[in-house]
Design a protein around this motif. Structure first.
Motif, PDB file in Angstrom:
ATOM      1  N   PHE A   1       0.830  -1.206   0.000  1.00 19.10           N
ATOM      2  CA  PHE A   1       0.000   0.000   0.000  1.00 19.10           C
ATOM      3  C   PHE A   1       0.865   1.257   0.000  1.00 19.10           C
ATOM      4  O   PHE A   1       0.560   2.223  -0.699  1.00 19.10           O
ATOM      5  CB  PHE A   1      -0.974   0.015   1.189  1.00 19.10           C
TER       6      PHE A   1
ATOM      7  N   MET B   1       1.939   1.824  -3.452  1.00 15.22           N
ATOM      8  CA  MET B   1       0.845   2.293  -4.325  1.00 15.22           C
ATOM      9  C   MET B   1       0.507   3.746  -4.046  1.00 15.22           C
ATOM     10  O   MET B   1       0.250   4.518  -4.976  1.00 15.22           O
ATOM     11  CB  MET B   1      -0.394   1.402  -4.171  1.00 15.22           C
TER      12      MET B   1
ATOM     13  N   LEU C   1      -8.545  -4.751  -5.888  1.00 16.35           N
ATOM     14  CA  LEU C   1      -7.304  -4.048  -5.574  1.00 16.35           C
ATOM     15  C   LEU C   1      -6.185  -4.486  -6.523  1.00 16.35           C
ATOM     16  O   LEU C   1      -5.403  -3.655  -6.990  1.00 16.35           O
ATOM     17  CB  LEU C   1      -6.898  -4.294  -4.118  1.00 16.35           C
TER      18      LEU C   1
ATOM     19  N   TYR D   1      -6.748  -2.765  -9.744  1.00  9.50           N
ATOM     20  CA  TYR D   1      -6.248  -1.397  -9.590  1.00  9.50           C
ATOM     21  C   TYR D   1      -4.724  -1.373  -9.703  1.00  9.50           C
ATOM     22  O   TYR D   1      -4.146  -0.531 -10.382  1.00  9.50           O
ATOM     23  CB  TYR D   1      -6.704  -0.839  -8.236  1.00  9.50           C
ATOM     24  N   PHE D   2      -4.071  -2.322  -9.049  1.00 11.12           N
ATOM     25  CA  PHE D   2      -2.614  -2.427  -9.083  1.00 11.12           C
ATOM     26  C   PHE D   2      -2.120  -2.599 -10.524  1.00 11.12           C
ATOM     27  O   PHE D   2      -1.127  -1.991 -10.921  1.00 11.12           O
ATOM     28  CB  PHE D   2      -2.176  -3.613  -8.200  1.00 11.12           C
TER      29      PHE D   2
ATOM     30  N   SER E   1      -7.022   3.661  -3.882  1.00 18.21           N
ATOM     31  CA  SER E   1      -6.350   2.719  -2.975  1.00 18.21           C
ATOM     32  C   SER E   1      -6.771   2.960  -1.524  1.00 18.21           C
ATOM     33  O   SER E   1      -6.848   2.015  -0.731  1.00 18.21           O
ATOM     34  CB  SER E   1      -4.831   2.793  -3.122  1.00 18.21           C
TER      35      SER E   1
END
Length: 175
Positions: A16, A19, A96, A99-100, A129
């Motif tokens: 995280f 990101m 997620l 998204y990554f 995020s």
């Protein structure tokens, strides 16, 4: 058993962190395009170095290690059983990772000198995020204690507040 969980949490945190920071670098790299040519070249070269180091040394390995330790935690603590809260959490985790992947695409584009998004669009994208973080942590910690309906209402309200803050920040930056 606790070591597996601890490692999983450590790699989630570093993933995280990567990101959150990579999108800030995307924003700065995009805004460097508004500078004079010499300054723009210097900034973009430096941001590219920073993005590559962050992505390949911290963010990508952390995403992979999170993906390795996640199922180990799932097996160790739940023997692959799937309570409702965990099923919902896994949907958010899947999203997620989607998204990554979008961050990886933007990363590759910016390294090649392709800038498809404005800094404002990237600022909004950066908050995605945060939404995933809150949803996943709430589901992991509160588990059965959270109503799906109230949880979704709370998440939607949080998204509204977050996007409002982004709009307010944009207005303040203009002034």
């Amino acid at each position: 058993m606790e070591y597996i969980l601890a490692l999983h949490i450590i790699f989630i945190v570093t993933w995280f962190s990567g990101m959150f920071y990579i999108v800030r670098l995307f924003i700065y790299n995009t805004e460097a395009g508004e500078k004079e040519e010499t300054e723009k070249q210097i900034l973009r070269k430096q941001f590219t170095i920073m993005m590559k180091r962050l992505w390949y040394i911290i963010t990508l390995p952390s995403a992979i290690l999170t993906l390795i330790f996640g199922p180990l935690v799932w097996y160790t603590y739940y023997n692959f059983s799937l309570p409702q809260w965990l099923a919902i959490k896994l949907v958010f985790v899947f999203l997620l990772y989607v998204y990554f992947i979008t961050l990886h695409i933007i990363f590759k584009q910016q390294v090649k000198g392709v800038f498809k998004f404005t800094s404002q669009q990237l600022r909004i994208w950066n908050e995605i995020s945060t939404i995933f973080l809150i949803a996943i942590v709430m589901l992991a910690v509160v588990k059965q204690g959270i109503s799906v309906v109230w949880g979704l209402i709370g998440l939607v309200l949080f998204i509204v507040v977050l996007m409002s803050a982004v709009k307010i920040y944009k207005l303040l930056r203009k002034n």
